[in-house]
Design a protein around this motif. Structure first.
Motif, PDB file in Angstrom:
ATOM      1  N   LYS A 135       0.853  -1.186   0.000  1.00 55.43           N
ATOM      2  CA  LYS A 135       0.000   0.000   0.000  1.00 55.43           C
ATOM      3  C   LYS A 135       0.888   1.235   0.000  1.00 55.43           C
ATOM      4  N   ASP A 136       0.455   2.189  -0.776  1.00 58.66           N
ATOM      5  CA  ASP A 136       1.255   3.405  -0.888  1.00 58.66           C
ATOM      6  C   ASP A 136       0.707   4.450   0.075  1.00 58.66           C
ATOM      7  N   ASN A 170      -1.249  13.702  -2.122  1.00 58.99           N
ATOM      8  CA  ASN A 170      -2.509  14.298  -2.568  1.00 58.99           C
ATOM      9  C   ASN A 170      -2.951  15.389  -1.613  1.00 58.99           C
ATOM     10  N   ARG A 171      -2.847  15.083  -0.317  1.00 52.40           N
ATOM     11  CA  ARG A 171      -3.266  16.059   0.671  1.00 52.40           C
ATOM     12  C   ARG A 171      -2.451  17.343   0.513  1.00 52.40           C
ATOM     13  N   PHE A 176      -2.247  22.807  -1.051  1.00 51.52           N
ATOM     14  CA  PHE A 176      -1.521  23.775  -1.855  1.00 51.52           C
ATOM     15  C   PHE A 176      -2.488  24.530  -2.746  1.00 51.52           C
ATOM     16  N   LYS A 177      -3.436  23.757  -3.321  1.00 55.16           N
ATOM     17  CA  LYS A 177      -4.408  24.362  -4.221  1.00 55.16           C
ATOM     18  C   LYS A 177      -5.270  25.369  -3.488  1.00 55.16           C
ATOM     19  N   THR A 178      -5.745  24.989  -2.327  1.00 60.12           N
ATOM     20  CA  THR A 178      -6.621  25.900  -1.586  1.00 60.12           C
ATOM     21  C   THR A 178      -5.851  27.134  -1.134  1.00 60.12           C
ATOM     22  N   LEU A 221       8.818  14.622  -1.729  1.00 59.37           N
ATOM     23  CA  LEU A 221       8.020  13.437  -2.027  1.00 59.37           C
ATOM     24  C   LEU A 221       7.821  13.340  -3.522  1.00 59.37           C
ATOM     25  N   LEU A 222       8.190  12.203  -4.090  1.00 61.07           N
ATOM     26  CA  LEU A 222       7.926  11.958  -5.490  1.00 61.07           C
ATOM     27  C   LEU A 222       7.054  10.720  -5.519  1.00 61.07           C
TER      28      LEU A 222
END
Lengths: 960, 151
Positions: free
Chosen positions: A841-842, A849-850, A855-857, A879-880
């Motif tokens: 599991k990643d 994503n979080r 970042f978007k908000t 993080l990549l």
């Protein structure tokens, strides 16, 4: 969206005069006093241009300008009017406004073209070509633009015009100057231009080297290697010459090597000069840690009456920068000797050959030289760089020791080395080379050969060498010869016997007289007689003489054209060069059971300057030519480690690993995120590098801790244990960062390797019976393992893995230990494909994503404050997606099967017909695994590619 | 230099199956003293109808190759060579060919001895001095498989 708008607005504002501004809330006050007029009027000025900021204004609390639609508070004009107007100021302000308006109106607002002003339905094809297709009002502007473009184009085109015409550039002298300029940074080999036309070139280790031909030839090259002949230019290998008395040389060199790892510089068979040896060099006195890398070496056979010996050490260029200082310190050669004048001759910047000066009468006899001299007088010298062009002419190449009298000479690029691989390589050589014809001219000659011919002992030696070379022609395959044989020879210019068409060299075994049979058997049994290993290539003066006196291609062609019978062969005359060469036999695969002597061949050593003269005749014997790629495959098929790929413990190897990781990471990053492999899900911790140090450390901890309950031997226990240990490890790593940790080592002790090798085979197999020495003496047992482990802590071992079913291993594939259930399944049906790794599991994906979301908000709020700063979408994040961030968790127990090591090279092997992989495994881990395996399945491991979840069964071999 | 054949070596399995394919193996003679490396057997030029049998290739493939030479290749006779361990297989192939031809094919077998060379590399090179070579003999078989002439 709003960012773009802001940009547009900014652009518009750039054209405005300073005193006219668009209305925006904070500027109201300042304008009021500036203009002195009503704000309303101001606003009308602003409205004359379509106001892009009106939408934003709508949201602002104070409203100015036009507002779209109906608004409750009236929206539009401010009803409050000023009481009085100062006429002058008012008029000035209005005049400025008017002029600004006019300016704005005449200026086209859009960015590039007049045509874009037109609505789409009025645009026509090829309007830019024919301005009459434009409406008349736009024609002038378009014409002006067209002229401007033309001018700009001219200007751009003018710059290259400054350089000479192509014809001038391609003129020989200018071309050479240009070539010399281009090889100032990276050394060109002498065959560079030949290669550059046919190969993908790469700049590596300070050289320009061919990687692989531009045409498809993977399989043909393999076939050439295994059944005919493959040619390679290895001139980039660096030669270091050591001179001095034998015992002093040996005393210095023994510090760098160890007898345990195989024969060293002092081995009798190499010391005589009859064989070429190879050895791994360590830092002085540091064996078994701190290796530098592998070198090959060749002693000059002892000349009677001389105590001085000469030794050539051939090293890879990546190794040279480590090796040279080490050699200097070992030999205490610190005094740099100023470079002699001779080497300058070959440099481009050197003046006309000083060698030619003393004997002008000879000069005049040979047409070639006279011509060259005239040329030298008339135009600047444009000679091709021979030797190392990147080195400063003043930098020292010789170091001398005052105490021991040893001399170190850096002969980089002084000697050319061509490698011929394949069973027919000596028939190719036999066809290309012809032993030099004796020339008995009594006059004095600047060439070395006529002088040598006067000495009878030289002639005897030459005769012997010629005989041996002729006998060699009767041998069918290169693998039949004693490995490492050296043969010195003097040959004619091979350009004289160049065939008119390519012909395939085939061995001529049939027409042997009976006497030759005897001689050949003698040769095969005892090797080349010692005196035949002598060559004049060892002498610097002869080398320089040969290099300087090479007949140019042009001159040779002139002589050909003057032949009485056109097309007949040019005979070797007195003025043609005789070249001393050294032939060095390369043993093929010597280790392991299969494919004995595969890839055996010859190395041809030449003096510099003669590269192309030998290259083209060799190519005309229908050999294949290959580059770096094939040399990697060659050593892979030989199951030999390739430098610097497979030497992770050497400084050059670790540098290479870093470069390789960066390169792989770069290609990974360039793929779109959705198309990247998620290595976390595949349970692959390090897809682009191999953390050997961590592996060795973890296994060390595991074995020392788990020594007590090793008898239990249950995998789950083991993994649980390892999990606990890992926490320790990670915590320790932080602590131990300050103290220097002991580095991992690669096991090179021959005796231990042999023992380990016998342990890896199932006892019923042939090998065990055969090797009744070591293995019988010391069967695999707990006590034996413990003692073995005690002597080889923190070490990894080079192994060869053969796949038992289908599959193609890749680099950085994991070598894992099978569980007892796996082995049971395998025992039932050996064709069984192997177990699967459950997908991991990643956890990092959600984190990424979080992060993205937050970042978007965050961005819009930023944007409203500062529109210019928010445009950068990449925030610095370590993080990549799909890759484990540093530090890695436990590499050993990350997957369901315990990891023992990794593969450094893996491919489908055409020689074996199966996938084959080469790599390292941890010694402790390997022993631990072997102890638990049933004897008949000993040495069966699992291999998993980084991009797959499928384990495949492999057989482990340790070749000694 | 050349040692007489060591009787102890006869127990060593012969893994030089043929002229074309063979293997050199690191064998412990005397683990402290020498490493033995076998050199390739001498190769001779090969005609199209020469078949060198080895132990690595599948038996059926080698049989099919011989069959193809006889049937489609237009050869009236072929030569099957085997060395050492591969002698058995060479005989097998020849007999199989004969059996499948319903008596049309005939065999003529010759045996010979091939001289092989081993290199003995001293383990501790400083003391032992020169590397040694020795010759040993191995048996080979050459079977001519042919259609007899009609007359």
């Amino acid at each position: 969206m709003s960012a773009a708008k802001a940009k547009r607005r900014e652009k518009k504002m750039r054209n405005q005069p300073a005193n006219v501004q668009y209305p925006s809330p904070p500027q109201v006050e300042s304008r009021a006093e500036n203009g002195g007029g009503g704000e309303g009027l101001h606003l009308t000025g602003g409205q004359s241009d379509a106001d892009p900021s009106s939408k934003k204004e709508g949201s602002a609390p104070v409203r100015h300008g036009w507002v779209r639609g109906y608004h409750k508070d009236g929206g539009g004009y401010n009803t409050e009017m000023p009481n009085h107007i100062t006429a002058g100021a008012f008029a000035r302000a209005r005049a400025a406004e008017v002029s600004a308006m006019l300016k704005a109106a005449t200026k086209t607002t859009c960015s590039s073209h007049v045509f874009q002003v037109l609505p789409k339905h009025m645009r026509r094809r090829a309007m830019s070509h024919n301005t009459k297709r434009l409406p008349r009002r736009l024609r002038d502007v378009a014409n002006r633009m067209k002229e401007k473009n033309l001018l700009a184009g001219l200007k751009k085109r003018k710059e290259p015009v400054k350089s000479k015409s192509r014809k001038a550039r391609r003129r020989h002298g200018n071309l050479l100057l240009e070539f010399n300029r281009r090889q100032r940074k990276n050394i060109w080999l002498e065959t560079h231009i030949w290669h550059a036309k046919r190969f993908h070139m790469v700049k590596k280790w300070g050289y320009c080297l061919g990687v692989r031909p531009t045409y498809k030839c993977y399989r043909p090259c393999y076939r050439a290697m295994s059944s005919h002949c493959l040619l390679q230019d290895l001139s980039y290998y660096c030669c270091i010459e050591l001179k001095g008395e034998e015992d002093k040389l040996l005393a210095a060199l023994t510090q760098l090597t160890c007898k345990e790892a195989g024969p060293t510089f002092s081995a009798a068979m190499f010391l005589s000069g009859a064989r070429q040896g190879s050895v791994t060099v360590y830092r002085a006195g540091r064996y078994p840690s701190d290796p530098l890398g592998p070198v090959t070496f060749l002693w000059r056979p002892q000349t009677p009456g001389l105590t001085h010996r000469q030794l050539w050490i051939w090293a890879h260029p990546a190794l040279k920068q480590d090796l040279l200082p080490e050699l200097q310190s070992a030999c205490q050669c610190s005094e740099a000797v100023a470079p002699p004048v001779e080497p300058e001759v070959s440099r481009a910047e050197a003046d006309p050959t000083p060698r030619a000066e003393p004997n002008p009468d000879n000069e005049l006899k040979a047409g070639a030289k006279r011509k060259r001299r005239c040329k030298d007088g008339s135009e600047p010298p444009a000679k091709r760089i021979l030797g190392d062009g990147t080195r400063l002419p003043t930098s020292p190449v010789t170091w001398r020791s005052s105490s021991t009298g040893l001399v170190i000479n850096d002969l980089t690029m002084e000697i050319i080395r061509y490698r011929l691989i394949g069973p027919q390589s000596h028939s190719v050589l036999a066809e290309t080379l012809e032993a030099a014809t004796v020339c008995d001219e009594l006059k004095f000659s600047p060439l070395w050969w006529p002088e040598h011919c006067k000495d009878q002992s030289n002639m005897n030696l030459h005769q012997q060498q010629t005989d041996v070379f002729n006998v060699l022609k009767g041998i069918y395959s290169t693998g039949e010869l004693p490995p490492g044989t050296v043969l010195g020879l003097t040959v004619d210019d091979p350009r004289l016997t160049l065939p008119r068409q390519k012909v395939k060299a085939v061995p001529c075994v049939n027409q042997d007289p009976v006497g030759d049979e005897e001689k050949r058997n003698q040769l095969m049994l005892q090797g080349v007689p010692l005196q035949c290993c002598q060559s004049f290539l060892w002498e610097r003066s002869v080398r320089d003489n040969v290099t300087d006196n090479k007949i140019s291609e042009q001159e040779l062609n002139r002589m050909r054209s003057e032949l009485l019978v056109p097309g007949s062969r040019l005979g070797p005359g007195p003025q043609q060069g005789r070249v001393p060469v050294l032939l060095v036999h390369q043993p093929g695969k010597q280790v392991g059971d299969e494919l004995g002597s595969w890839g055996a061949g010859w190395d041809l050593l030449l003096p510099k300057g003669w590269g192309m003269a030998f290259w083209v005749p060799l190519v005309y014997r229908e050999v294949r030519v290959s580059g770096l790629h094939m040399s990697l495959k060659h050593s892979q098929n030989k199951a030999a480690p390739h430098f610097p790929h497979d030497y992770p413990d050497c400084p050059a190897g670790s540098r290479f690993q870093e470069e390789q990781e960066a390169e792989f990471l770069d290609t990974f990053r360039r793929r779109p995120p959705a198309k990247r492999t998620n290595y976390i899900k595949h349970g692959c911790l390090a897809p682009f590098r191999c953390p050997w140090q961590q592996l060795a450390e973890e296994w060390e901890l595991l074995v020392t801790d788990g020594g007590a309950d090793r008898k239990g031997g249950v995998q789950t226990q083991m993994t649980r244990k390892s999990h606990e240990v890992i926490e320790e490890v990670t915590s320790q790593q932080n602590v131990a960062a300050a103290s220097p940790p002991s580095c991992f080592t690669v096991l090179r002790n021959r005796r231990s390797l042999r023992l380990l090798s016998s342990w890896c085979r199932p006892p019923t197999c042939r090998g065990q019976r055969r090797g009744r020495g070591a293995a019988a003496a010391l069967p695999l047992s707990d006590s034996a393992v413990t003692s073995f482990h005690a002597t080889h802590k923190m070490s990894v071992v080079w192994v060869r893995l053969t796949l038992l079913s289908k599959g193609k291993p890749e680099a950085h594939a994991m070598v894992c230990a099978p569980t007892a259930e796996d082995l049971k399944l395998f025992g039932k049906s050996p064709e069984n494909c192997g177990p699967q790794e459950p997908p991991h599991k990643d956890h990092y994906k959600s984190r990424i994503n979080r992060k993205k979301k937050s970042f978007k908000t965050a961005t819009p709020s930023q944007e409203s404050d500062d529109p210019t700063a928010s445009t950068d979408p990449h925030s610095p994040s370590d993080l990549l997606q799909g890759l484990w961030p540093d530090p890695l968790p436990s590499v050993v127990s990350h997957c369901s099967r315990v990891t023992l090591g990794w593969v450094t090279q893996g491919d489908f092997s055409l020689a074996v017909g199966r996938g084959e992989a080469l790599g390292f495994v941890s010694v402790s881990g390997l022993l631990h695994t072997l102890l638990k395996q049933p004897p008949e399945l000993r040495g069966t491991l699992l291999l998993r590619n980084p991009t797959s979840l499928h384990y495949r069964f492999v057989r482990l071999n340790i070749d000694v | 230099m050349t040692e007489p054949r060591n009787p102890g070596m006869s127990s060593v399995p012969q893994s030089n199956p043929s002229h074309t394919e063979s293997s050199s193996q690191a064998v412990e003679m005397d683990p402290v003293e020498y490493t033995l490396r076998k050199r390739l057997p001498r190769k001779l030029p090969k005609r199209r109808n020469d078949v060198y049998v080895n132990m690595k290739t599948d038996f059926r493939a080698q049989l099919a190759r011989c069959q193809k030479l006889l049937d489609g290749g237009g050869h009236r006779e072929i030569c099957v060579h085997g060395l050492g361990l591969a002698i058995n297989r060479a005989i097998n192939i020849a007999l199989q060919l004969q059996a499948s031809s319903q008596g049309a094919l005939q065999l003529a077998a010759n045996t010979s001895t091939v001289e092989l060379i081993d290199d003995l590399e001293p383990e501790d090179p400083d003391e032992a001095g020169e590397p040694m070579t020795r010759t040993r003999n191995n048996s080979a078989i050459h079977i001519k498989v042919f259609y007899p002439d009609p007359q």
